[in-house]
Design an enzyme around this catalytic site. Structure first.
Site, PDB file in Angstrom:
ATOM      1  N   ASN A  37       0.841  -1.199   0.000  1.00 61.39           N
ATOM      2  CA  ASN A  37       0.000   0.000   0.000  1.00 61.39           C
ATOM      3  C   ASN A  37       0.876   1.250   0.000  1.00 61.39           C
ATOM      4  O   ASN A  37       1.770   1.332  -0.862  1.00 61.39           O
ATOM      5  CB  ASN A  37      -1.132  -0.031   1.034  1.00 61.39           C
ATOM      6  CG  ASN A  37      -0.776  -0.339   2.455  1.00 61.39           C
ATOM      7  OD1 ASN A  37      -0.458  -1.473   2.784  1.00 61.39           O
ATOM      8  ND2 ASN A  37      -0.843   0.635   3.331  1.00 61.39           N
ATOM      9  N   ASP A  38       0.648   2.187   0.861  1.00 61.25           N
ATOM     10  CA  ASP A  38       1.209   3.546   0.755  1.00 61.25           C
ATOM     11  C   ASP A  38       2.681   3.657   0.330  1.00 61.25           C
ATOM     12  O   ASP A  38       3.530   2.948   0.865  1.00 61.25           O
ATOM     13  CB  ASP A  38       1.163   4.249   2.111  1.00 61.25           C
ATOM     14  CG  ASP A  38      -0.109   4.032   2.866  1.00 61.25           C
ATOM     15  OD1 ASP A  38      -1.033   3.427   2.330  1.00 61.25           O
ATOM     16  OD2 ASP A  38      -0.164   4.469   4.021  1.00 61.25           O
ATOM     17  N   TRP A  62      -3.031  -7.773   2.913  1.00 62.28           N
ATOM     18  CA  TRP A  62      -2.426  -6.903   3.918  1.00 62.28           C
ATOM     19  C   TRP A  62      -2.085  -7.741   5.145  1.00 62.28           C
ATOM     20  O   TRP A  62      -2.840  -8.622   5.536  1.00 62.28           O
ATOM     21  CB  TRP A  62      -3.431  -5.800   4.265  1.00 62.28           C
ATOM     22  CG  TRP A  62      -2.892  -4.700   5.108  1.00 62.28           C
ATOM     23  CD1 TRP A  62      -2.307  -3.548   4.660  1.00 62.28           C
ATOM     24  CD2 TRP A  62      -2.888  -4.632   6.539  1.00 62.28           C
ATOM     25  NE1 TRP A  62      -1.947  -2.773   5.729  1.00 62.28           N
ATOM     26  CE2 TRP A  62      -2.279  -3.404   6.893  1.00 62.28           C
ATOM     27  CE3 TRP A  62      -3.328  -5.474   7.552  1.00 62.28           C
ATOM     28  CZ2 TRP A  62      -2.115  -3.007   8.218  1.00 62.28           C
ATOM     29  CZ3 TRP A  62      -3.164  -5.086   8.869  1.00 62.28           C
ATOM     30  CH2 TRP A  62      -2.565  -3.866   9.191  1.00 62.28           C
ATOM     31  N   ASP A 157       1.639   8.101  10.741  1.00 58.72           N
ATOM     32  CA  ASP A 157       2.083   8.620   9.447  1.00 58.72           C
ATOM     33  C   ASP A 157       2.863   9.937   9.552  1.00 58.72           C
ATOM     34  O   ASP A 157       2.479  10.955   8.962  1.00 58.72           O
ATOM     35  CB  ASP A 157       0.882   8.771   8.482  1.00 58.72           C
ATOM     36  CG  ASP A 157       0.058   7.494   8.386  1.00 58.72           C
ATOM     37  OD1 ASP A 157       0.606   6.417   8.684  1.00 58.72           O
ATOM     38  OD2 ASP A 157      -1.143   7.571   8.033  1.00 58.72           O
ATOM     39  N   GLU A 211      -5.614  10.276   7.344  1.00 62.69           N
ATOM     40  CA  GLU A 211      -4.419   9.444   7.157  1.00 62.69           C
ATOM     41  C   GLU A 211      -3.390  10.125   6.249  1.00 62.69           C
ATOM     42  O   GLU A 211      -3.735  10.884   5.346  1.00 62.69           O
ATOM     43  CB  GLU A 211      -4.800   8.081   6.570  1.00 62.69           C
ATOM     44  CG  GLU A 211      -5.499   7.199   7.599  1.00 62.69           C
ATOM     45  CD  GLU A 211      -5.651   5.765   7.124  1.00 62.69           C
ATOM     46  OE1 GLU A 211      -5.465   4.853   7.932  1.00 62.69           O
ATOM     47  OE2 GLU A 211      -5.974   5.544   5.936  1.00 62.69           O
TER      48      GLU A 211
END
Ligand code: FRU
Length: 488
Positions: A37-38, A62, A157, A211
Site C-alpha cells: 500500500n502507501d 495486507w 504517518d 491518514e
C-alpha cells in the site's frame, strides 16, 4: 541482516516464483510479489531516488507491515532493493507503518509509525519511531521518539521537513472526540519533539482520521494533503472506499494554518490513495500515490500473487485559482520507445477506428476540438479484448466531463469516474495505459483520473470512437512505453 528481514526477503522471492504477469505493471512501481500500500520515505540520497512502500512480503493480502524498497538514479528506471524494515521491536511488532525519509548530514533519516494491536482490548497503540541508514539500504532502528498520547489509539504517518534549523513533523490523530486532526511537532535535534498544537481539524464531524498527512509549500501557499476517513460520497467527489484530497492555505512557522479552499480531490479515479510528496533536488514537488483497495480484493490479489502498485510520479504546481495541478514528471517521456503521430482525424457519426491491435504499455496523447465536435461521447476503448470487454476513456459532452468507464471492463470492480473537462474549446488528454491500470491527465494536469482496469485474455486493442455525432481530433500521438525494470 536482521533475521526478520532475511526471512521476509526469502518469502518474497519464493512468492515471486508464482507471480502471473498478465496485469503486472510495466512502468509502475510494485513489489516483486505480495501486497503493497502507501508510498513511504520518498527521498533523494547518495545520488539516488528512494521509494519505499508499505509491504507484506508473505502473501498478496495486507498483513503486519514491512517497508519494501526500490531506488533509481533518474526516476525512470528502477532497481529493486532488499526489504528495508520488518516488525521487530516492542513498538512496531504489529507493523512498521507509513512514514517519511530525508537526507541529513550524510545519513538517510526515517520516521515511521510503530503499530501495536491488542485484540483482547480492541485497541491500537501507535508511536512515532526513528531509524537511520548510512548507505540507504540497511537501517538501524533508534526507537520511539513520540509516545502515544493518553487515550489516543490512531496516531500515525509522520511526515518530517525542515525550515531553517527547525524540524517540523505532521502526524494524523483521531482526537478524543473522534475528530480527524493533523498534529504539528517541532524539534531541533530530530530526537526530542515538542507538540505545537492541532494544525488542522476536518470541518466534517463524521471524519475521524486524516491518514497520511503531508504539508508543503507550493507557489505562494501551503498545501495540506490527507486521506479523510468517514466521508460520504458527494456527487463526483469522495466516491471511493478511501479518498484523498487537499486544502490550500496560508501558514508560517509559529502561526495557525489558514485554509483558503475547501477540500478538493487531487485525483478523480477509483484507485488513488495515501499520496506522499517530496522535494526533488531541483526544487520540484513530486508525488506518488498508492493504487489499491483495502476493502475488496483486486483480481491479481486473488490469483496472481501480487496486489497494489504506485502511480507514476507527478509534479505538483499551484494554479492561480489555488487548484493543484499534477502531471507526470518530464523524465517519463524517456520511457517512450516508439512514437506514432496519427495527426488530425475527423470521425464521422458513430465511426470507430482501430488504433492499436495489441497494446501492452502505451501512452496516448489526444487533443479534441470541442467546438467542431458534435458527438455525445468521443474517446478510446482501451484494454479491449476479443470478447469485446474494454474500458472507455474520453469526453462526455452531456456532463462536460472526462470519464473513465469500467462498465464493460474485463475483470474487477465496475463503475465510472468523471473529472471536470475545463473551460476551453480544446480538450487535451494524456492517457497512460499499463497492463492493469489507466491514468488520465486532463489539460496538462488540471485534473487526473487513476483507476485499475484488468482486461480479459487475448490481445488488448485500442479503438477511437465517436458516439451519436462527429468528432474533430486535432492531434493524436501514440507512444509505446518501456519497462521501468531494465533487468526484468
Ligand atoms: C493508509 C494507512 C496508514 C498506515 C498504513 C498501514 O493507507 O492506513 O495510515 O500507516 O496504511 O499500512
Amino acid at each position: 541482516m536482521q533475521k526478520e528481514l532475511v526471512r521476509a526477503n526469502a518469502a518474497n522471492a519464493e512468492l515471486r516464483g508464482c507471480r502471473n504477469d498478465r496485469w503486472y505493471p510495466r512502468f509502475h512501481i510494485a513489489a516483486p510479489a505480495g501486497w503493497i500500500n502507501d508510498p513511504n520515505g520518498i527521498s533523494h540520497f547518495n545520488g539516488r531516488y528512494h521509494v519505499f512502500f508499505q509491504h507484506y512480503p508473505y502473501s498478496s493480502t495486507w498483513g503486519p507491515m514491512h517497508w519494501g524498497h526500490v531506488s533509481s538514479e533518474d526516476m525512470v528506471t528502477w532497481r529493486r532493493e532488499p526489504i528495508a524494515f520488518a516488525p521487530s521491536t516492542e513498538a512496531d511488532l504489529d507493523g512498521v507503518y507509513s512514514g517519511s525519509a530525508f537526507e541529513h548530514r550524510g545519513r538517510l533519516e526515517v520516521f515511521y509509525t510503530g503499530h501495536r494491536w491488542f485484540a483482547d482490548r480492541g485497541e491500537a497503540r501507535e508511536v512515532q519511531c526513528r531509524a537511520v541508514s548510512e548507505d540507504g539500504v540497511s537501517f538501524e532502528k533508534l526507537g520511539v521518539v513520540i509516545d502515544a498520547p493518553e487515550g489516543i489509539g490512531d496516531f500515525r504517518d509522520p511526515k518530517v521537513w525542515r525550515i531553517g534549523e527547525i524540524w517540523h513533523m505532521v502526524v494524523a490523530a483521531r482526537s478524543l472526540e473522534n475528530r480527524g486532526q493533523v498534529w504539528l511537532y517541532t524539534s531541533t535535534d530530530l530526537q526530542n519533539w515538542t507538540f505545537e498544537g492541532v494544525l488542522f481539524e476536518d470541518p466534517d464531524p463524521n471524519v475521524f482520521m486524516l491518514e497520511c498527512p503531508d504539508f508543503f509549500p507550493l507557489g505562494e501557499h501551503w498545501v495540506l494533503l490527507y486521506g479523510p476517513m468517514g466521508t460520504a460520497p458527494r456527487g463526483f467527489v469522495n466516491r471511493n472506499a478511501h479518498n484523498s484530497g487537499y486544502v490550500v492555505g496560508n501558514w508560517a512557522p509559529g502561526q495557525a494554518f489558514e485554509p483558503l479552499t475547501e477540500y478538493l480531490p487531487l485525483d478523480w479515479g477509483h484507485n488513488f490513495y495515501a499520496p506522499q510528496s517530496f522535494e526533488a533536488p531541483d526544487g520540484r514537488r513530486i508525488v506518488y500515490a498508492w493504487m489499491g483497495h483495502f476493502e475488496r480484493p483486486i483480481p491479481p490479489q486473488l490469483t496472481d500473487g501480487w496486489s497494489g502498485q504506485l502511480t507514476v510520479p507527478r509534479e505538483l504546481t499551484l494554479n492561480p485559482d489555488l487548484r493543484v495541478r499534477s502531471q507526470p514528471i518530464a523524465e517519463l517521456e524517456r520511457l517512450r520507445a516508439d512514437s506514432t503521430a496519427v495527426g488530425t482525424l475527423k470521425l464521422e457519426v458513430n465511426e470507430e477506428r482501430l488504433l492499436l491491435a495489441d497494446a501492452d504499455a502505451v501512452e496516448i496523447e489526444l487533443s479534441l476540438d470541442l467546438a467542431a465536435t458534435t458527438a455525445e461521447r468521443v474517446g478510446l476503448r482501451v484494454h479491449e479484448t476479443p470478447d469485446g470487454t474494454h474500458t472507455f476513456v474520453g469526453y462526455d459532452a452531456i456532463t462536460h466531463r472526462v470519464v473513465l468507464d469500467r462498465r464493460l471492463t474485463g475483470q474487477g470492480d465496475r463503475g465510472h469516474r468523471a473529472a471536470p473537462a475545463g473551460g476551453g474549446e480544446n480538450l487535451r488528454l494524456r492517457i497512460l495505459v499499463d497492463r492493469g491500470s489507466i491514468e488520465v491527465f486532463v489539460n496538462g494536469g488540471e485534473a487526473a483520473i487513476s483507476s485499475f482496469s484488468f482486461p480479459n485474455e487475448g490481445p488488448r486493442s485500442v479503438t477511437i470512437s465517436s458516439e451519436a455525432g462527429t468528432a474533430a481530433v486535432d492531434q493524436l500521438t501514440i507512444h509505446t512505453l518501456r519497462s521501468i525494470w531494465p533487468a526484468e
